[in-house]
Motif scaffolding. Structure first.
Motif, PDB file in Angstrom:
ATOM      1  N   ILE A 463       0.876  -1.177   0.000  1.00 61.76           N
ATOM      2  CA  ILE A 463       0.000   0.000   0.000  1.00 61.76           C
ATOM      3  C   ILE A 463       0.907   1.218   0.000  1.00 61.76           C
ATOM      4  CG2 ILE A 463      -1.913   1.167   1.128  1.00 61.76           C
ATOM      5  CD1 ILE A 463      -2.506  -1.724   0.282  1.00 61.76           C
ATOM      6  N   GLY A 464       0.791   2.061  -1.011  1.00 58.52           N
ATOM      7  CA  GLY A 464       1.718   3.171  -1.199  1.00 58.52           C
ATOM      8  C   GLY A 464       1.577   4.275  -0.164  1.00 58.52           C
ATOM      9  N   ALA A 483      -2.936   7.051  -3.995  1.00 57.07           N
ATOM     10  CA  ALA A 483      -4.128   6.585  -4.706  1.00 57.07           C
ATOM     11  C   ALA A 483      -5.296   6.422  -3.741  1.00 57.07           C
ATOM     12  CB  ALA A 483      -3.841   5.261  -5.401  1.00 57.07           C
ATOM     13  N   LEU A 484      -6.506   6.716  -4.233  1.00 58.65           N
ATOM     14  CA  LEU A 484      -7.747   6.407  -3.548  1.00 58.65           C
ATOM     15  C   LEU A 484      -8.338   5.186  -4.229  1.00 58.65           C
ATOM     16  CD1 LEU A 484     -10.285   6.921  -1.792  1.00 58.65           C
ATOM     17  CD2 LEU A 484     -11.071   8.514  -3.577  1.00 58.65           C
ATOM     18  N   VAL A 485      -8.479   4.062  -3.485  1.00 58.33           N
ATOM     19  CA  VAL A 485      -8.982   2.837  -4.092  1.00 58.33           C
ATOM     20  C   VAL A 485     -10.205   2.359  -3.329  1.00 58.33           C
ATOM     21  CG1 VAL A 485      -6.697   2.150  -4.934  1.00 58.33           C
ATOM     22  CG2 VAL A 485      -7.479   1.319  -2.717  1.00 58.33           C
ATOM     23  N   ALA A 519       4.205  10.362 -10.785  1.00 58.53           N
ATOM     24  CA  ALA A 519       5.550   9.821 -10.558  1.00 58.53           C
ATOM     25  C   ALA A 519       5.431   8.303 -10.576  1.00 58.53           C
ATOM     26  CB  ALA A 519       6.130  10.304  -9.235  1.00 58.53           C
ATOM     27  N   GLY A 520       5.697   7.714 -11.745  1.00 59.56           N
ATOM     28  CA  GLY A 520       5.469   6.283 -11.891  1.00 59.56           C
ATOM     29  C   GLY A 520       3.978   6.010 -11.832  1.00 59.56           C
TER      30      GLY A 520
END
Length: 534
Positions: A463-464, A483-485, A519-520
Motif C-alpha cells: 500500500i503506497g 491513490a484512492l482505491v 511519478a510512476g
C-alpha cells in the motif's frame, strides 16, 4: 518380517527415515500430503503402501509403529492420535513445542504401555555412545566443562530460529553426559537475515554439580563445524563429526601440574578411539524397532525429550528478555521482559509478551495482545482486541482501531491508520488441513497510508505512501502512492493529499493547496515543501 512401520512426512529429513525403514524390511506405509512425492516413492519403494492422511495410517491394522517427521507444530496432534489408536510412536525433534503437551503424551504412552521415542539422533552416533561410556567409567575424570559448536552456511529456516533448529541435539548430548538439568540458562542471539529469527545463538548452561557448558549454533558461518568437547580433570575428549571415522573421537591426556602456586599445562599426544562405522540414523531406527518388538524403554524417551524442551524454552525466554533464567519451569515470569518506557500505557487486560518491543508514548487498550518478536514504535494507539505479531513491525505514530490483527509478515511504516475490523492476510491460498506457514507473503503499508473499516489487504501487496483504501475494499494488487482505491477488487478511483483530502482534476489539494505530479504509477509532491510537513 512384517511391514509394520508407517512414516508420516517424507520431506527433507523424512525421506531418510523412509530409506532406513525400507532397508530394514519394516516399511509398511508412507504418508505425505503431496501426491507427486508419493508417486516417486512408489517407484523407489514398490513394496510399501502410500496414503495422504493420518486416518489412512490408523485404519491399517498391520501398522504397529508410526514415525512422525512433520513440522514441529503438528507433532502433538499426530502423536496423540497415534497413541490413542494403540500404536507406538517415534517423533522427530523437538518432541512438541509446549511442555504441557509433552507431559500429556508421556502420561498417555505410560498408561497404555506404548513406546514414545524422540529423534535425538546424535545419542545413537557410535562416537557419542563411546564418549558417554568413557565419561561414565571415569576415564575422563571429573567433568568440568562441555562445549558444542554446530555451525554451517545454511540451511536457513524461516519457521524457526537457529536455537530450535540446531541446538536440540547438542542439549540432548550435554544432558546425557551430566545426568542433570541446568540450574541456570543464559542465551544470546543475533538477528541478521530476519528481524525476528536469530541466525546465531550462544546458550550457557550452569549445573548444580559445578559443570558448565555452552552451545554455539549458527547458519551464518564460513565453514561447517560439528564438534563436542568434554573437558575432564584427567582427560579431554573431542567428538568432531566432520572428520574421518579414525579421527571422529580423540582423547587428549593433558594435565595440569602445579609448580609453586602456578598451574602449568602438560600436553599429551591425542589418542584416537576405535569406533564401529555405522550410520547413526540406522542405529536410531533399529533402537525404535527393538523398543516396539520387546517393550524396552527408549534411550531418548518422552521424559528425555521434555528435559531438552525445558532447556530450549528457558534459552528462548532468556534471549527474549535479555537475562538469565534460573527456573526451567514454564512460568514466563522466571525471566521478566525488560521494562517498557515509563510513558507507555498498557491496559490491565492487555498482554505484551517477552521479546516484544514497545516504543515510548504508545497506548495499548483493552484485551489486545502483542506477541514475541513484534516491534511497536513510539506514539502509537493500539485499540481494543488487537493482535500484533508474532514478528510484526508497527512504525511510529500508527493508529490501529479495534478488532484488527497485524499478522506475521506485515510491516506498517510510520503514521499508518488501520480502521476497525480491517483484515490482513498472510497466506495466499489457506487451507485448514494444509500447513502453509512457510509460504507467508509479506505485506508492506507505506508511510501515512489509511485503510478503511472492514477492508481486506491480501498478502504480498504494498500500500503506497499516503494512499487511502476505502471501507470494505479488497486489495489484490499494489496500491500506488496517494491513490484512492475502493471496491472488490479495489481499483483507483482518484487521488488524495497527504492531509487526507481528495485532489481536484489538476492534482491540487483544495484544503491545503499542495500540488502533485505523476511519478510512476503514483503521485509525488510537485513543489518543494508540498506534501507532509508543509
Amino acid at each position: 518380517m512384517a511391514l509394520d512401520i508407517a512414516v508420516i512426512g517424507s520431506g527433507y529429513w523424512g525421506k531418510n527415515l523412509v530409506r532406513n525403514y525400507h532397508a530394514l524390511g519394516r516399511l509398511g506405509l508412507i504418508c505425505d500430503r503431496s501426491a507427486d512425492t508419493l508417486a516417486r516413492f512408489r517407484e523407489q519403494y514398490p513394496g510399501a503402501g502410500t496414503c495422504l492422511a493420518l486416518s489412512d495410517v490408523l485404519a491399517c491394522a498391520a501398522i504397529r509403529g508410526v514415525v512422525v517427521a512433520t513440522p514441529a507444530e503438528t507433532h502433538f496432534a499426530i502423536a496423540r492420535e497415534v497413541l490413542l489408536s494403540g500404536r507406538h510412536v517415534y517423533v522427530e525433534k523437538p518432541l512438541v513445542l509446549d511442555e504441557g503437551q509433552a507431559r500429556e503424551l508421556i502420561a498417555l504412552a505410560g498408561e497404555r504401555g506404548l513406546t514414545l521415542m524422540v529423534g535425538h539422533l546424535l545419542q545413537y552416533h557410535p562416537a557419542f555412545e563411546r564418549l558417554r561410556a568413557l565419561a561414565g567409567s571415569g576415564e575422563l575424570g571429573r567433568i568440568n566443562y562441555i562445549y558444542s559448536h554446530r555451525l554451517n552456511l545454511g540451511k536457513i529456516r524461516r519457521e524457526e530460529n537457529a536455537l530450535w533448529s540446531f541446538a536440540p541435539h547438542d542439549i540432548s548430548m550435554i544432558l546425557s553426559l551430566t545426568g542433570e538439568e541446568p540450574r541456570t540458562v543464559l542465551a544470546t542471539g543475533g538477528n541478521y537475515l530476519h528481524s525476528a529469527l536469530a541466525d546465531v545463538t550462544t546458550t550457557h548452561l550452569d549445573f548444580a554439580s559445578g559443570v558448565k557448558a555452552h552451545v554455539f549454533v549458527s547458519w551464518l558461518h564460513p565453514f561447517k563445524e560439528q564438534k563436542l568437547v568434554v573437558v575432564g580433570d584427567r582427560k579431554m575428549a573431542v567428538f568432531d563429526d566432520t572428520l574421518p571415522w579414525a579421527e571422529k573421537l580423540l582423547l587428549y591426556p593433558h594435565s595440569i601440574d602445579w609448580k609453586g602456586q602456578v598451574p602449568v599445562p602438560v600436553r599429551g599426544e591425542a589418542e584416537g578411539v576405535a569406533l564401529e562405522e555405522a550410520e547413526p540414523l540406522r542405529r536410531e531406527c533399529l533402537h525404535f524397532l527393538n523398543c516396539v518388538d520387546t517393550g524396552a524403554a527408549p534411550r531418548t524417551d518422552g521424559r528425555e525429550g521434555l528435559a531438552v524442551l525445558r532447556v530450549l524454552h528457558a534459552a528462548q525466554r532468556s534471549m527474549d528478555a535479555g537475562c538469565a533464567v534460573t527456573s526451567l519451569g514454564a512460568d514466563p515470569g522466571a525471566c521478566p521482559a525488560p521494562p517498557a518506557p515509563e510513558d507507555v500505557f498498557i491496559h490491565d487486560t492487555a498482554r505484551v509478551d517477552p521479546g516484544a518491543s514497545i516504543g515510548a508514548g504508545t497506548k495499548i487498550w483493552h484485551f489486545s495482545h502483542v506477541l514475541p518478536g513484534s516491534v511497536v514504535g513510539q506514539g502509537c494507539s493500539i485499540g481494543q482486541n488487537v493482535v500484533v505479531g508474532p514478528d510484526a513491525v508497527v512504525g511510529d505514530g500508527c493508529k490501529i482501531q479495534n478488532n484488527v490483527s497485524v499478522y506475521k509478515g506485515v510491516t506498517l511504516e510510520d503514521h499508518v491508520f488501520c480502521g476497525p475490523s480491517m483484515v490482513f492476510t498472510n497466506v495466499w491460498n489457506p487451507r485448514a488441513h494444509i500447513r502453509r506457514m512457510d509460504e507467508l507473503r509479506p505485506t508492506l503499508v507505506r508511510r501515512g497510508a489509511t485503510i478503511g473499516a472492514n477492508a481486506t489487504i491480501v498478502c504480498g501487496n504494498t500500500i503506497g505512501r499516503y494512499a487511502l483504501v476505502g471501507a470494505g475494499a479488497v486489495v489484490t494488487r499494489d496500491v500506488p502512492d496517494h491513490a484512492l482505491v475502493t471496491g472488490n477488487p479495489a481499483r483507483v478511483r482518484g487521488w488524495v493529499c497527504a492531509c487526507g483530502v481528495r485532489l481536484d482534476e489538476g492534482l491540487e489539494c483544495p484544503a491545503c493547496g499542495a500540488a502533485y505530479a505523476q511519478a510512476g504509477p503514483g503521485l509525488a509532491p510537485a513543489r518543494a515543501g508540498d506534501g507532509p510537513g508543509k
